[in-house]
Design an enzyme around this catalytic site. Structure first.
Site, PDB file in Angstrom:
ATOM      1  CG  HIS A 387      -2.286   0.619   0.784  1.00  0.00           C
ATOM      2  ND1 HIS A 387      -2.583   1.131  -0.152  1.00  0.00           N
ATOM      3  CD2 HIS A 387      -3.194   0.952   1.878  1.00  0.00           C
ATOM      4  CE1 HIS A 387      -3.610   1.679  -0.023  1.00  0.00           C
ATOM      5  NE2 HIS A 387      -4.190   1.706   0.964  1.00  0.00           N
ATOM      6  CG  ASP A 391      -4.372   3.481  -5.750  1.00  0.00           C
ATOM      7  OD1 ASP A 391      -4.709   2.565  -6.374  1.00  0.00           O
ATOM      8  OD2 ASP A 391      -4.218   4.729  -6.314  1.00  0.00           O
TER       9      ASP A 391
END
Length: 417
Positions: A387, A391
């Site tokens: 992350h 995304d």
């Protein structure tokens, strides 16, 4: 008599566990003959003899740790005089035993001629079974008087030692403190690949923020295509599983989302994009979890991928994967469904950017475009992405592309070169 030193295995490895001796003391060995298998934190390595002769001593018992550049076994090379070798060895041992230890020098004492000198545990002769019994009872071999030849500690010696009142009281105290509220049946050191897996998983889980994304994939058409192609693959001597389809579809999807095949550098300030898709597959081997990877999936045919998958699976389950096959992965697949799991939250195989856990396929009712209920093969998948630079939207779009190829496998034909 000569000592065979454990050679440098590479990758900065300084020790390994002796898994299995292929020879025993007194056995004849030939040049390049496999002598012992050792386990590093990366793979099972076979050590071969560098010259012919007769094994005279095994320095490290099975299950014990051997050090790089330390003696692994002794042997009498062909052409070496047995009498001279024995005399030389006896003289060396006598000289060694007559020398005071560092502790004795510091204490200003010498071992008495009538009192056997205390030796280190690694030098106390005992079988692997006896050493295991000693470990289970949290004892030290050096504390047990051996009644066997040359002071060898036998099973009866260990049991007799345990019968001593003082030892029993000591053990009771140790066991109470170590066991707490539960009973410990045995203690096993974490070594080799399992130790490396533990280290890597902790590093990945603690340094990479994981984003998880789940989806269902209808693989009804994919299963039908595989059934049609299986006989053709078998005619070529290959077993066609679903893994080659997963990999090929993934390589095609990466062409549209290259960031999924990228990696963040150690400093965390650069993204390195890889044109080659080296797709790893988690294999539950007897040595622990291994993730060998198929190199250059984007340029391989389904049959070529199947051949590589078969080779790597067999090698991993035997614990004999080449180090080159474990390096250079860019993305990974964990087929937990092969063991019956439906869902999983995988941990990224750092420094890769993503991993997918594939659940088992189930035949379930689903509505078609006309509102009619049909029997469909539904497979669950769960992605984990880094992350820091991937995304939710990115991994969702990538998964949709991958899913499209798997649900309509004929569409992959348009992209095969």
């Amino acid at each position: 008599m000569s000592d065979f030193m454990l050679p440098d295995i590479g990758e900065g490895i300084v020790e390994c566990e002796v898994v299995e001796w292929r020879v025993a003391e007194g056995d004849r060995i030939e040049e390049d003959q496999p002598v012992v298998e050792v386990m590093t934190d990366k793979a099972l390595v076979e050590i071969t003899a560098h010259e012919a002769g007769v094994v005279t001593k095994l320095y490290v018992d099975q299950g014990q740790i051997a050090k790089v550049h330390a003696p692994l076994y002794a042997y009498q090379a062909d052409g070496e005089d047995a009498g001279e070798a024995k005399a030389s060895n006896d003289s060396s041992e006598a000289s060694s035993s007559s020398q005071p230890s560092a502790a004795e020098k510091q204490a200003g004492t010498q071992p008495s001629p009538t009192t056997p000198a205390v030796v280190t545990q690694g030098k106390v002769p005992a079988s692997p079974a006896v050493r295991r019994l000693v470990r289970e009872h949290q004892l030290q071999l050096t504390d047990i008087a051996g009644s066997g030849k040359d002071g060898r500690v036998l099973k009866e010696d260990v049991l007799a030692h345990l019968d001593q009142p003082g030892e029993a009281a000591s053990m009771s105290s140790q066991e109470t403190s170590s066991r707490g509220s539960g009973d410990v049946s045995r203690v096993e050191p974490l070594r080799g690949m399992r130790a490396m897996m533990a280290k890597r998983m902790v590093e990945s889980a603690s340094t990479i923020p994981h984003f998880h994304y789940g989806e269902e994939i209808d693989v009804t058409q994919l299963l039908a295509m595989r059934e049609r192609l299986k006989p053709l693959a078998e005619a070529q001597g290959e077993r066609l599983t679903l893994m080659p389809f997963f990999m090929k579809a993934m390589a095609l999807a990466i062409a549209e989302s290259p960031i999924i095949n990228a990696q963040l550098n150690q400093a965390g300030d650069e993204l390195h994009y890889y044109a080659q898709c080296n797709i790893g597959m988690a294999v539950d081997s007897k040595a622990g979890l291994l993730v060998p990877n198929v190199k250059g999936v984007e340029r391989l045919t389904l049959l070529e991928i199947a051949r590589e998958v078969g080779r790597l699976t067999h090698a991993a389950r035997e614990g004999r994967v080449d180090q080159a096959d474990l390096k250079g992965g860019t993305i990974s697949i964990s087929n937990i469904g092969a063991l019956g799991g439906t869902y999983a939250a995988p941990i990224i195989n750092a420094p890769e950017a993503a991993i997918v856990a594939i659940g088992k396929t189930q035949w379930l009712p689903r509505f078609d475009d006309h509102g009619e209920v049909q029997r469909r093969a539904i497979m669950t998948v769960t992605w984990a992405g880094d992350h820091r630079f991937i995304d939710g939207g990115t991994i969702a779009r990538f998964c949709n592309t991958w899913k499209g190829f798997l649900e309509a496998p004929d569409s992959m034909l348009l992209h095969l070169g």
